[in-house]
Scaffold this motif. Structure first.
Motif, PDB file in Angstrom:
ATOM      1  N   ILE A  53     -14.137  28.601  31.315  1.00 45.10           N
ATOM      2  CA  ILE A  53     -13.264  29.645  30.781  1.00 45.10           C
ATOM      3  C   ILE A  53     -12.235  30.066  31.824  1.00 45.10           C
ATOM      4  O   ILE A  53     -11.052  30.262  31.516  1.00 45.10           O
ATOM      5  N   ALA A  54     -12.659  30.191  33.075  1.00 46.10           N
ATOM      6  CA  ALA A  54     -11.730  30.574  34.139  1.00 46.10           C
ATOM      7  C   ALA A  54     -10.629  29.525  34.300  1.00 46.10           C
ATOM      8  O   ALA A  54      -9.445  29.856  34.440  1.00 46.10           O
ATOM      9  N   ALA A  55     -11.026  28.242  34.240  1.00 50.61           N
ATOM     10  CA  ALA A  55     -10.027  27.165  34.342  1.00 50.61           C
ATOM     11  C   ALA A  55      -9.094  27.176  33.142  1.00 50.61           C
ATOM     12  O   ALA A  55      -7.881  26.964  33.277  1.00 50.61           O
ATOM     13  N   LEU A  56      -9.655  27.431  31.962  1.00 50.32           N
ATOM     14  CA  LEU A  56      -8.843  27.483  30.747  1.00 50.32           C
ATOM     15  C   LEU A  56      -7.823  28.606  30.838  1.00 50.32           C
ATOM     16  O   LEU A  56      -6.648  28.433  30.458  1.00 50.32           O
ATOM     17  N   ALA A  61      -2.291  30.375  31.386  1.00 53.36           N
ATOM     18  CA  ALA A  61      -1.331  31.228  32.096  1.00 53.36           C
ATOM     19  C   ALA A  61      -0.168  30.397  32.640  1.00 53.36           C
ATOM     20  O   ALA A  61       0.996  30.830  32.613  1.00 53.36           O
ATOM     21  N   LEU A  62      -0.476  29.180  33.121  1.00 49.10           N
ATOM     22  CA  LEU A  62       0.585  28.284  33.601  1.00 49.10           C
ATOM     23  C   LEU A  62       1.517  27.901  32.460  1.00 49.10           C
ATOM     24  O   LEU A  62       2.747  27.908  32.608  1.00 49.10           O
ATOM     25  N   LEU A  63       0.939  27.568  31.292  1.00 53.25           N
ATOM     26  CA  LEU A  63       1.773  27.234  30.141  1.00 53.25           C
ATOM     27  C   LEU A  63       2.655  28.416  29.740  1.00 53.25           C
ATOM     28  O   LEU A  63       3.845  28.244  29.426  1.00 53.25           O
ATOM     29  N   GLY A  67       6.779  28.784  29.293  1.00 53.23           N
ATOM     30  CA  GLY A  67       7.202  28.840  27.898  1.00 53.23           C
ATOM     31  C   GLY A  67       6.583  27.791  27.007  1.00 53.23           C
ATOM     32  O   GLY A  67       7.163  27.408  25.992  1.00 53.23           O
ATOM     33  N   LEU A  68       5.383  27.317  27.381  1.00 57.48           N
ATOM     34  CA  LEU A  68       4.728  26.271  26.602  1.00 57.48           C
ATOM     35  C   LEU A  68       3.410  26.717  25.987  1.00 57.48           C
ATOM     36  O   LEU A  68       2.665  25.905  25.447  1.00 57.48           O
ATOM     37  N   TYR A 128      -1.253  42.129  21.279  1.00 61.59           N
ATOM     38  CA  TYR A 128      -2.231  41.039  21.316  1.00 61.59           C
ATOM     39  C   TYR A 128      -1.661  39.625  21.376  1.00 61.59           C
ATOM     40  O   TYR A 128      -2.295  38.735  21.944  1.00 61.59           O
ATOM     41  N   LEU A 129      -0.496  39.365  20.788  1.00 60.74           N
ATOM     42  CA  LEU A 129      -0.084  37.978  20.592  1.00 60.74           C
ATOM     43  C   LEU A 129       0.111  37.219  21.901  1.00 60.74           C
ATOM     44  O   LEU A 129      -0.376  36.089  22.061  1.00 60.74           O
ATOM     45  N   ARG A 130       0.819  37.804  22.861  1.00 63.15           N
ATOM     46  CA  ARG A 130       1.019  37.109  24.136  1.00 63.15           C
ATOM     47  C   ARG A 130      -0.313  36.826  24.820  1.00 63.15           C
ATOM     48  O   ARG A 130      -0.554  35.737  25.345  1.00 63.15           O
ATOM     49  N   GLY A 131      -1.185  37.833  24.823  1.00 63.57           N
ATOM     50  CA  GLY A 131      -2.471  37.678  25.489  1.00 63.57           C
ATOM     51  C   GLY A 131      -3.369  36.657  24.828  1.00 63.57           C
ATOM     52  O   GLY A 131      -4.108  35.931  25.504  1.00 63.57           O
ATOM     53  N   LEU A 132      -3.318  36.574  23.510  1.00 61.12           N
ATOM     54  CA  LEU A 132      -4.122  35.578  22.806  1.00 61.12           C
ATOM     55  C   LEU A 132      -3.656  34.170  23.131  1.00 61.12           C
ATOM     56  O   LEU A 132      -4.468  33.253  23.299  1.00 61.12           O
ATOM     57  N   ARG A 133      -2.367  33.957  23.244  1.00 62.71           N
ATOM     58  CA  ARG A 133      -1.853  32.618  23.520  1.00 62.71           C
ATOM     59  C   ARG A 133      -2.034  32.216  24.984  1.00 62.71           C
ATOM     60  O   ARG A 133      -2.141  31.025  25.291  1.00 62.71           O
TER      61      ARG A 133
END
Length: 398
Positions: A53-56, A61-63, A67-68, A128-133
Motif C-alpha cells: 500500500i505504501a508503494a502504491l 502520488a508520482l502520477l 498529471g497522469l 475527495y476526488l483528487r485524494g482518491l485518484r
C-alpha cells in the motif's frame, strides 16, 4: 488545447513510469521460474500488505504530480481531460512494468470517483476526488449484508436523522479492503415505510469513526481481502450524504455500472495471464497435446473477442449502461476457462504444492474466482440484466 499524439503521450507515460519501477522481463518460456508466482484475481491481505500500500501510494502520488493519475478526469479535480482511449494507452504502458497491485484502489478510482462526479456535491468532489485518484484516500463499498446480497434493496441497515447528523446501525459484509479504507460508501434505509427501493440513502462514512468495527473474512485462498463491517451508532454528518434523502438507489446503480465497467476492462489487462497459461502448458507438456492446444486457442480467441467487445461498449464516452453487465460476464467466463485449463494441465500439482514454481500458485485463481463471480453483481443477476435491459426480453415472474 490539442490532445497529444499517441506517440507523444506514450513517451511521456513511459518516462514517468520507468522512473518508478523496473520493466518486466519479456514474456515467454524463457522466464519460467522468475519473479512472484502468485496467480490471483483479487488483492490478498498478506504480511507485506502495508509495504504494498505504501508503494502504491508513492506511485499514485508520482502520477498525480505529472498529471497522469486521472487521465480522462476533469482538470478541476486533478484530471487531464483526455478521451478514455488515452487511459487505455496508459494501462498498456503500466502492464510492461513491475508496479504495485492497484487492485486495492479499484473501488476508489473506478467506482467512487465517477459516482461522486454524477451524484456528489461540489464540496464532496473537492474534498475527495483528487485524494482518491492519488491514493491519499482509499475507499470501500458498504452495500451487501448477510440477508441482502443479490437482493440489495432488501437491506436492513438503518440511518436515523438526529439534528445535523445521521445515526447508522447495521452490518455489512464482503466489503473488499475495508480494513485499509479511510472512507466507505454506505447505503442504508432511511424510510422503512417506503417501497424498498425508494427508502434508501447513501452516505460517505469515516471508517475511523466511533462505532465502526471491521472484522476480516478468511477466504478459501487463505487470504482475507474481504471484511464484514459493523456499524453501531455511527454518526455521519448530513454533508456526507450522497444524493437525495431516500434517493440512494440511483447512486447505487451508478456505482455498480462503473464497477462492472472496471471489471470488464480488466479482460484486456489479462493478456499477461493468457500468455502465462500458454507458458504453463509448454512447460508441463512438452510437446503440448492436441486437446490442450485447442483449449488454449479457444481462450486466446475469446479473450481477444472480449477485449474488442468491451472496448466497443466503452468507446462512446458516455456513462456506462446495462450492457456493461455483459462485459463483466465475459470476464468471469474467460477466467473460469483459464482456471479449468490450468487445473487440467497441472493435475495433482494444482491441488498439492510440490514446491515447483508456478504450479500450485494457480490454485489461488481457482479458489478466488467464485468471489469475483459474486462481486459487482452475481452472474445470475447480470444475466437477468442483459436479458431484460439490453435484449428487452420479458421479465422473470417474481
Amino acid at each position: 488545447m490539442t490532445n497529444p499524439t499517441d506517440e507523444d503521450f506514450l513517451a511521456e507515460a513511459e518516462t514517468v513510469v520507468a522512473a518508478f519501477a523496473p520493466r518486466r522481463t519479456a514474456g515467454g518460456p524463457a522466464v519460467w521460474g522468475e519473479g512472484d508466482d502468485r496467480v490471483s484475481v483479487v488483492a490478498e491481505r498478506s504480511e507485506g500488505e502495508a509495504e504494498e500500500i505504501a508503494a502504491l501510494r508513492r506511485y499514485r502520488a508520482l502520477l498525480a504530480e505529472h498529471g497522469l493519475a486521472w487521465i480522462e478526469g476533469p482538470a478541476e479535480f486533478g484530471g487531464r481531460g483526455l478521451p478514455p482511449r488515452y487511459a487505455d494507452l496508459m494501462r498498456n504502458v503500466e502492464a510492461r512494468y513491475d508496479l504495485p497491485d492497484d487492485g486495492y484502489l479499484r473501488f476508489s478510482m473506478a467506482t467512487l470517483c465517477p459516482t461522486l462526479l454524477e451524484h456528489g456535491t461540489g464540496a464532496q468532489r473537492a474534498a475527495y476526488l483528487r485524494g482518491l485518484r492519488s491514493a491519499e484516500i482509499i475507499a470501500c463499498q458498504l452495500y451487501s449484508e448477510p440477508d441482502a446480497g443479490s437482493d440489495l434493496a432488501g437491506l436492513s441497515t438503518r440511518a436515523v436523522r438526529d439534528g445535523a447528523d445521521w445515526v447508522l446501525d447495521g452490518q455489512k459484509v464482503w466489503s473488499s479492503g475495508a480494513h485499509l479504507s479511510d472512507i466507505g460508501l454506505c447505503i442504508a434505509r432511511t424510510d422503512p415505510s417506503a417501497p424498498k427501493h425508494r427508502g434508501l440513502t447513501t452516505f460517505l462514512v469515516d471508517m475511523s469513526a466511533p462505532g465502526v468495527e471491521v472484522r476480516p473474512i478468511r477466504q478459501l485462498t487463505g487470504g482475507a481481502s474481504f471484511d464484514e463491517v459493523f456499524l453501531t451508532g455511527v454518526r455521519v454528518p448530513d454533508e456526507n450524504r450522497v444524493g437525495e434523502v431516500n434517493g440512494g438507489w440511483p447512486v447505487v446503480i451508478t456505482s455498480l455500472l462503473n464497477e462492472r465497467s472496471a471489471i470488464g476492462r480488466e479482460v484486456g489487462v489479462d493478456e499477461a495471464l493468457v500468455d502465462r497459461l500458454v507458458d504453463l502448458a509448454r512447460h508441463v507438456q512438452d510437446p503440448v497435446d492436441a486437446r490442450t492446444r485447442d483449449r488454449l486457442a479457444d481462450v486466446v480467441v475469446r479473450s481477444w473477442a472480449a477485449r474488442e467487445t468491451t472496448a466497443g461498449f466503452l468507446d462512446g464516452g458516455g456513462p456506462p449502461g446495462p450492457e456493461l453487465a455483459l462485459a463483466k460476464l465475459l470476464t468471469t467466463d474467460i477466467l473460469r476457462s483459464i482456471s479449468d485449463v490450468a487445473a487440467d494441465v497441472l493435475a495433482m500439482s494444482h491441488a498439492c504444492d510440490t514446491g515447483e514454481w508456478g504450479t500450485h500458485a494457480w490454485s489461488e485463481l481457482t479458489l478466488g474466482l467464485p468471489g469475483l463471480r459474486v462481486g459487482g453483481g452475481t452472474d445470475e443477476i447480470l444475466k437477468n440484466t442483459v436479458g431484460e435491459r439490453v435484449l428487452h426480453l420479458p421479465k422473470d415472474t417474481r
